[in-house]
Design an enzyme around this catalytic site. Structure first.
Site, PDB file in Angstrom:
ATOM      1  N   GLU A   1      32.941 -70.028  85.797  1.00  0.00           N
ATOM      2  CA  GLU A   1      32.816 -70.692  87.097  1.00  0.00           C
ATOM      3  C   GLU A   1      33.926 -71.707  87.333  1.00  0.00           C
ATOM      4  OE1 GLU A   1      29.850 -72.975  84.386  1.00  0.00           O
ATOM      5  OE2 GLU A   1      30.809 -71.008  84.491  1.00  0.00           O
TER       6      GLU A   1
ATOM      7  N   ASN B   1      22.632 -67.986  87.988  1.00  0.00           N
ATOM      8  CA  ASN B   1      22.529 -66.734  87.228  1.00  0.00           C
ATOM      9  C   ASN B   1      21.136 -66.548  86.647  1.00  0.00           C
ATOM     10  OD1 ASN B   1      25.101 -65.652  87.600  1.00  0.00           O
ATOM     11  ND2 ASN B   1      25.979 -66.811  85.911  1.00  0.00           N
TER      12      ASN B   1
END
Length: 367
Positions: free
Chosen positions: A278, A243
């Site tokens: 995640e 990210n």
């Protein structure tokens, strides 16, 4: 006659509303309707037709007028050919049981079955629901006219009431269409909202809520049947780096790809979920611990060998860590909390000892 036919329409609308309440779990009119749903729908609408015949109008010797044909029409339009034929057969049999096995009754029975066949054929054509229901209705009324002519054998008598029946049938068909469309749209919205409440919007996997319901249900089943229930808790290694380096859109691509890999490497009846961020889970139904470890390792290797293609054609490699726990092999207590806690501890051990590995812990009991 007008009053009775109006009562017919009111009864049909009441039954449609009742059916809409019963079918909240099904988005009627979709191709996903299973055969049991189609059969049950046909039987139900056939019974509706029999009930409607209790509010009918004698128009000749053992000959009656009503709007029973609208039930095969509606069910054929919104569910398909199978329930249209089933409902018509039931209505035909009911006609003879209610009013006797006479020649007029046999003609009326054959007529409604022909109506069901016509509705079944039209239901398969690529027409809008509006055009289907009106075409079925008009053709059904032609069949009804033929049966009336055969039974009454007097054209002036038939023509003294048939135009009224035809007009009310057409108006009633339009009204029934409007009501059914409303029920259809509200039920479809209900199904969509229910799916959104239990589905992760990004990966289309089960979300945390669905996972919690699934582990509670399947753990109870495993305990009752003496089966194993294994849980894989999966975490993407260094996901924050993806990210931070490539942006959240790239992170979303990775999450979607991981979800697809988990589906591909799990069995068709296993429960795959994204529990947040995640973290993913896989509930392996009736799966002993040693087999769960084999599946977990296949998933780990599958992710490691997969090339993830990010936006702008950036290629990256990703690894995952997996914690495995199994009831009753490594968790003796039939508790969802205990199973998740043990798998979480195994996942922590995998990350603590280097990541990109599958870990499990020894049997523990709740104190």
């Amino acid at each position: 006659m007008i009053n009775v036919l109006f009562i017919n329409i009111c009864i049909i609308v009441t039954f449609l509303y009742f059916s809409g309440v019963l079918s909240k779990r099904y988005s009627i009119g979709m191709s996903s309707n299973s055969l049991p749903v189609q059969i049950n729908s046909g039987i139900l609408f056939g019974i509706y037709g029999i009930v409607l015949m209790l509010y009918t109008i004698p128009v000749g010797s053992n000959t009656y007028a009503d709007l029973r044909h609208l039930f095969p029409v509606v069910i054929g339009t919104y569910i398909g050919p199978v329930p249209a034929i089933i409902s018509a057969i039931i209505i035909g049999i009911g006609r003879m049981m209610l009013y006797g096995f006479t020649s007029s009754g046999i003609v009326a029975c054959i007529g409604i079955i022909v109506v069901g066949i016509i509705c079944a054929i039209i239901s398969r054509y690529p027409l809008s629901r509006f055009h289907k229901i009106n075409l079925m209705n008009i053709l059904s009324m032609i069949v009804i006219l033929i049966t009336l002519m055969i039974n009454i054998k007097d054209v002036p008598t038939v023509m003294s009431f048939y135009p009224i029946q035809l007009g009310i049938a057409i108006i009633g068909g339009l009204f029934v269409y409007a009501i059914t469309e409303y029920i259809y749209s509200t039920n479809k919205l209900f199904v969509q909202l229910e799916q959104r409440a239990t589905t992760d919007h990004l990966t289309q996997l089960n979300n945390l809520r669905a996972f919690e319901l699934a582990i509670k249900t399947h753990l109870a089943h495993a305990n009752e049947r003496g089966e194993n229930l294994s849980l894989l808790v999966i975490d993407i290694d260094h996901f924050k780096k993806i990210n931070d380096t490539y942006g959240h859109s790239s992170g979303d691509v990775v999450l979607k790809s991981i979800g697809k890999i988990l589906i591909d490497y799990s069995r068709s009846f296993d429960v795959v979920s994204r529990n947040g961020g995640e973290e993913f889970t896989v509930l392996l139904l009736d799966c002993p611990h040693h087999h769960a470890l084999v599946i977990a390792e296949k998933i780990r290797v599958g992710v490691q060998n997969h090339t993830f293609i990010l936006p702008d054609q950036i290629f990256v490699s990703i690894t995952i860590s997996i914690g495995v726990a199994t009831y009753p092999d490594t968790v003796a207590t039939p508790s969802g909390h205990a199973l998740v806690d043990m798998a979480d501890k195994a996942l922590y051990e995998a990350k603590r000892t280097g990541r990109n590995k599958v870990c499990t812990l020894e049997l523990q009991t709740m104190k």
